[in-house]
Design a protein around this motif. Sequence first.
Motif, PDB file in Angstrom:
ATOM      1  N   SER A   1       0.825  -1.210   0.000  1.00 55.94           N
ATOM      2  CA  SER A   1       0.000   0.000   0.000  1.00 55.94           C
ATOM      3  C   SER A   1       0.861   1.263   0.000  1.00 55.94           C
ATOM      4  O   SER A   1       0.338   2.363  -0.126  1.00 55.94           O
ATOM      5  CB  SER A   1      -0.897   0.032   1.236  1.00 55.94           C
ATOM      6  OG  SER A   1      -1.670  -1.131   1.314  1.00 55.94           O
ATOM      7  N   LYS A   2       2.169   1.097   0.142  1.00 55.63           N
ATOM      8  CA  LYS A   2       3.038   2.287   0.290  1.00 55.63           C
ATOM      9  C   LYS A   2       3.791   2.643  -0.982  1.00 55.63           C
ATOM     10  O   LYS A   2       4.393   3.702  -1.068  1.00 55.63           O
ATOM     11  CB  LYS A   2       4.064   2.031   1.407  1.00 55.63           C
ATOM     12  CG  LYS A   2       3.446   1.893   2.778  1.00 55.63           C
ATOM     13  CD  LYS A   2       4.570   1.691   3.793  1.00 55.63           C
ATOM     14  CE  LYS A   2       4.048   1.200   5.123  1.00 55.63           C
ATOM     15  NZ  LYS A   2       5.104   0.585   5.915  1.00 55.63           N
ATOM     16  N   THR A   3       3.835   1.744  -1.956  1.00 54.02           N
ATOM     17  CA  THR A   3       4.560   2.043  -3.200  1.00 54.02           C
ATOM     18  C   THR A   3       3.651   1.751  -4.389  1.00 54.02           C
ATOM     19  O   THR A   3       2.707   0.965  -4.270  1.00 54.02           O
ATOM     20  CB  THR A   3       5.813   1.145  -3.355  1.00 54.02           C
ATOM     21  OG1 THR A   3       5.386  -0.215  -3.258  1.00 54.02           O
ATOM     22  CG2 THR A   3       6.859   1.446  -2.312  1.00 54.02           C
ATOM     23  N   LEU A   4       3.991   2.366  -5.516  1.00 50.78           N
ATOM     24  CA  LEU A   4       3.214   2.093  -6.719  1.00 50.78           C
ATOM     25  C   LEU A   4       3.505   0.672  -7.190  1.00 50.78           C
ATOM     26  O   LEU A   4       4.639   0.189  -7.043  1.00 50.78           O
ATOM     27  CB  LEU A   4       3.592   3.079  -7.828  1.00 50.78           C
ATOM     28  CG  LEU A   4       3.170   4.529  -7.599  1.00 50.78           C
ATOM     29  CD1 LEU A   4       3.756   5.423  -8.682  1.00 50.78           C
ATOM     30  CD2 LEU A   4       1.648   4.634  -7.592  1.00 50.78           C
ATOM     31  N   GLY A   5       2.523   0.061  -7.759  1.00 47.52           N
ATOM     32  CA  GLY A   5       2.712  -1.288  -8.297  1.00 47.52           C
ATOM     33  C   GLY A   5       3.191  -1.240  -9.738  1.00 47.52           C
ATOM     34  O   GLY A   5       3.448  -0.154 -10.282  1.00 47.52           O
ATOM     35  N   ASP A   6       3.331  -2.406 -10.353  1.00 52.93           N
ATOM     36  CA  ASP A   6       3.703  -2.490 -11.771  1.00 52.93           C
ATOM     37  C   ASP A   6       2.690  -1.737 -12.626  1.00 52.93           C
ATOM     38  O   ASP A   6       1.502  -1.713 -12.303  1.00 52.93           O
ATOM     39  CB  ASP A   6       3.689  -3.958 -12.231  1.00 52.93           C
ATOM     40  CG  ASP A   6       4.941  -4.693 -11.790  1.00 52.93           C
ATOM     41  OD1 ASP A   6       5.903  -4.018 -11.365  1.00 52.93           O
ATOM     42  OD2 ASP A   6       4.945  -5.946 -11.861  1.00 52.93           O
TER      43      ASP A   6
END
Length: 437
Positions: free
Chosen positions: A63-68
Motif C-alpha cells: 500500500s506504500k509504493t506504486l505497483g507495476d
Amino acid sequence: MPNREWPRSMATLREDAMTEKTDAPRPSRRRFLTGAAGLVAAGAAGAARADEKNLPPNIAPWSKTLGDGVAVRPYGQPSKFEKDVIRRDVQWLTASRESSVSFTPLHELDGIITPNGLCFERHHGGIAEVDPHDYRLMIHGLVDKPLIFTLEDLKRLPRVNRIYFLECAANSGMEWRGAQLNGCQYTHGMIHSVMYTGVPLKLLLEQAGVKPNGKWLLVEGGDASGLDRSLPLDKALDDCLVAYRMNGEMLRPEQGYPVRLVVPGWQGNIWIKWLRRIEVGDEPWYTREETSKYTDLMPNGKARKFTFVMDAKSVITSPSPQAPIRNKGFLVISGLAWSGRGKVARVDVSLDGGRNWRTAKIDGPVLDKSLVRFYAEIEWNGEPLLLQSRAMDETGYVQPTKDELRAIRGVNSIYHNNGIQTWSVKANGEVENVEVG
Ligand code: MTE
C-alpha cells in the motif's frame, strides 16, 4: 438459515468475533458467525503464518509504493501466490512425455468453467504445432462436393457458443480394483469444461452434401498419432462443433490449436484435436482407438462395441485429499456433477458413506452436457465423515455405486468408471480416498 441473515461484510464478521463469548450457547446464526470468523483467522494463518507487520492496524508495503504498470505482463498470469494451482501428472501413468496425460486441479477450482491453462491434456503423439496459415480441413468420401476449408474460411461461417464438459473415458480408470490415487485431481481430473466457439459440423456437411448412403464419418487428427475415430452421422448432424475458440480466445496448442472437434457428452477420445480430415462412409472404420482401446472389456473377456456416452457422475472436490478441512465449524462441501445424456437434475450428498442422503444446492447455470457446481453446507465439529456425492440426470439415471458397476462390468475395464467416490474425513481434517463395502 435464510439468506437475508447472512453477514454483509468481513468487517462485520471480525467485530462479531471480537465481542462474542465463544463458550456461551448460541442460536444458529451466532454459530455460523463464529465458524466463519474462525475461517478468516485460519485464512490469515494459512499454510504460511501471516507477517504481523502487514496486518491491521499497520500499513502493508504494497500500500506504500506504486505497483507495476499496465502491460508488464502482456498476457496475464495468475498471482505468484497461486503457483501451486497447476496441472499435474502421475509418473507411473506416463509411458512417455508424448503419449501422456496431465490432470486438471479440480480441488483448486470453483464454478463450472476450467481456466484454459488448467485444462487436462491427453496426447497420443505430443502437441502438434500447427501453423494456422497452413491449416486445412478436408471433407471427402460419400459427398457431392469434396471441400477443403482454411481457418479463415471456417471463421467466416456462422458460429455458435456452447459450454460442454469433455471427460476422457479413462477418467477414474485406475480405481476399478479399489481406491488408489489420493486426490480428486488424479481420480477425476481428466475432465474440463469451457465455452467453445465454432461452426456446427452440420453446416459443413450440408455444404459438402452427404450422399444418401453416407452414415458414418471418419474424423482424423493432424498430430503425429493421426488419431482417428468413427462418428455416426446422426451425432455429427445433432450437436457436434468444429471449434476454434475456448473461453473466447483461440484454442490452446494442447487442446488442438487451431481446430478441434467437439462431440458433446461423448468420451473425450473422439473429440479429435488438430482436426484435419473428415471422410464420409457407409459403415464404421473400427480403428485402433475404438477397438483395442476406449471400449469396455467385460468379465467374460468380450468387449462392448462403442461406448460413446459418458454417463452421469459427480465428485466432491472440496474437502478432498488435496484440500483437507482446516477448521471446525461452518463448512461448505463443494463438488461437480455432469451427464453426457443431458442436464443434471439433482445431486445428493452423504456424510456417512451412503446410508443417509441430503439434496445438494446447485449454483450457477445448469446446461446440457455441461458441468454443474453443487454445494452442501454443514457444521463440522471434528467427527469422522465418509463423504459421497451422487448425480441424477434428466433421463432419471442415477450414478451407481462402484460395487453396482462391478457387478455388471467386472474389473477388467479401465474405461467409463462413473461409480460413487468416497472420501474419508479424519478428526484432524485430513481426507483420504477409500471405498465403503
Ligand atoms: N486428438 C488427437 N488428434 N490426438 C490425441 O492424442 N487425444 C484424445 C482426444 N483427441 C487426442 C485427440 C483423448 S484420449 C482425449 S481424452 C481428448 O482429446 C483430450 O482432450 P484435451 O487434451 O483437450 O483434454
